[in-house]
Design an enzyme around this catalytic site. Structure first.
Site, PDB file in Angstrom:
ATOM      1  N   ARG A 131       0.828  -1.219   0.000  1.00  0.00           N
ATOM      2  CA  ARG A 131       0.000   0.000   0.000  1.00  0.00           C
ATOM      3  C   ARG A 131       0.854   1.257   0.000  1.00  0.00           C
ATOM      4  NH1 ARG A 131      -2.896  -1.102   5.465  1.00  0.00           N
ATOM      5  NH2 ARG A 131      -0.759  -1.794   5.814  1.00  0.00           N
ATOM      6  N   GLN A 191       1.002  24.220  20.164  1.00  0.00           N
ATOM      7  CA  GLN A 191       0.334  24.622  18.930  1.00  0.00           C
ATOM      8  C   GLN A 191       1.062  24.029  17.735  1.00  0.00           C
ATOM      9  OE1 GLN A 191       0.587  28.945  19.271  1.00  0.00           O
ATOM     10  NE2 GLN A 191       1.979  29.026  17.545  1.00  0.00           N
ATOM     11  N   ARG A 201      12.187  33.054   5.677  1.00  0.00           N
ATOM     12  CA  ARG A 201      11.387  33.308   6.879  1.00  0.00           C
ATOM     13  C   ARG A 201      12.289  33.134   8.091  1.00  0.00           C
ATOM     14  NH1 ARG A 201       5.521  33.235   6.508  1.00  0.00           N
ATOM     15  NH2 ARG A 201       4.888  32.733   4.400  1.00  0.00           N
ATOM     16  N   HIS A 245      13.713  33.452  13.884  1.00  0.00           N
ATOM     17  CA  HIS A 245      12.875  33.811  15.030  1.00  0.00           C
ATOM     18  C   HIS A 245      13.139  32.963  16.266  1.00  0.00           C
ATOM     19  CE1 HIS A 245       9.982  34.782  11.519  1.00  0.00           C
ATOM     20  NE2 HIS A 245      10.709  35.848  11.792  1.00  0.00           N
ATOM     21  N   LYS A 270      10.809  23.403  18.817  1.00  0.00           N
ATOM     22  CA  LYS A 270      10.016  23.166  17.610  1.00  0.00           C
ATOM     23  C   LYS A 270      10.421  21.841  16.979  1.00  0.00           C
ATOM     24  CE  LYS A 270       9.844  28.059  16.335  1.00  0.00           C
ATOM     25  NZ  LYS A 270      10.280  29.065  15.351  1.00  0.00           N
ATOM     26  N   HIS A 308      15.307  30.163  14.757  1.00  0.00           N
ATOM     27  CA  HIS A 308      14.992  29.277  13.635  1.00  0.00           C
ATOM     28  C   HIS A 308      14.530  30.086  12.426  1.00  0.00           C
ATOM     29  CE1 HIS A 308      12.010  26.900  11.280  1.00  0.00           C
ATOM     30  NE2 HIS A 308      13.035  26.084  11.248  1.00  0.00           N
ATOM     31  N   TYR A 356       5.020  22.848  11.555  1.00  0.00           N
ATOM     32  CA  TYR A 356       5.717  22.980  12.832  1.00  0.00           C
ATOM     33  C   TYR A 356       4.850  22.426  13.951  1.00  0.00           C
ATOM     34  CZ  TYR A 356       7.742  27.205  10.565  1.00  0.00           C
ATOM     35  OH  TYR A 356       8.329  28.099   9.733  1.00  0.00           O
ATOM     36  N   LYS A 390       9.759  43.014   8.645  1.00  0.00           N
ATOM     37  CA  LYS A 390      10.169  42.712  10.020  1.00  0.00           C
ATOM     38  C   LYS A 390      11.478  41.921  10.031  1.00  0.00           C
ATOM     39  CE  LYS A 390       8.270  40.443  14.135  1.00  0.00           C
ATOM     40  NZ  LYS A 390       7.104  39.730  14.654  1.00  0.00           N
ATOM     41  N   ASP A 391      11.590  40.928   9.157  1.00  0.00           N
ATOM     42  CA  ASP A 391      12.781  40.075   9.143  1.00  0.00           C
ATOM     43  C   ASP A 391      14.012  40.783   8.577  1.00  0.00           C
ATOM     44  OD1 ASP A 391      11.459  38.033  10.398  1.00  0.00           O
ATOM     45  OD2 ASP A 391      11.061  36.901   8.568  1.00  0.00           O
TER      46      ASP A 391
END
Length: 185
Positions: A23, A46, A59, A62, A72, A119, A132, A167-168
């Site tokens: 399968r 989360q 990205r 952070h 994470k 990260h 994540y 922002k980054d």
């Protein structure tokens, strides 16, 4: 799950242990017991999903400061990323060192990012999706970042940056930080 040590203590690249038959295959992407056995944070507060239209999108980088530091578990579910983490643990022999690894939908690897690591990632293909699992809730007042092109980090990104948030691009350089990142800003 196969936990592979890296050059930075507490960071793992995880391969899936695939049980295959006619399968296809079945594999666990998280196991609380296996995380606890290695002293890793097994709580998931989360889950988040990032979809990125263009190859070269960046990205991050952070992190959250105490008392809401976060670990994470990162996985690329479509496309490919160059995933980068930076050690921000005060007193660590690898403080401000970075580790980079390629996560792709094809290799199905996961990256475990401990608390007090920044990260970020760059997409290597168009239409890339990243999932994540995060141990702490996003808390804007404790969110911080590192500049992706900070000369002190000297991260060797594989592609020119095509897309990045304002922002980054505007996080302060490490040379402008008031105190050690491994404590609290």
């Amino acid at each position: 799950m196969i936990f592979n040590d890296t050059s930075i203590q507490g960071v793992y690249v995880i391969d899936l242990e695939q049980l295959q038959d006619d399968r296809g295959f079945f594999a666990r992407t998280f196991c609380k017991q296996e995380f606890e056995e290695r002293g890793l944070q097994p709580v998931v507060a989360q889950c988040s999903l990032s979809f990125n239209y263009k190859k070269g999108t960046l990205r991050g980088i952070h992190f959250q400061i105490p008392p809401v530091t976060e670990a994470k578990l990162v996985r690329c579910t479509q496309g490919a990323i160059y995933d980068v983490i930076v050690d921000l643990r005060a007193g660590s022999p690898t403080y401000l060192s970075y580790l980079a690894t390629e996560l792709t939908a094809e290799n199905r690897k996961l990256l475990y990012v401990p608390e007090m690591f920044a990260h970020g990632f760059q997409t290597l293909t168009d239409n890339t999706e990243v999932a994540y699992q995060i141990t702490e809730f996003y808390t804007p007042g404790y969110a911080r970042g590192l500049r992706y092109n900070d000369p002190k980090l000297a991260i060797d990104w594989p592609l020119p940056v095509t897309t990045i948030s304002n922002k980054d691009t505007n996080w302060p350089l490490l040379s402008d930080q008031p105190v050690s990142l491994g404590t609290s800003l």
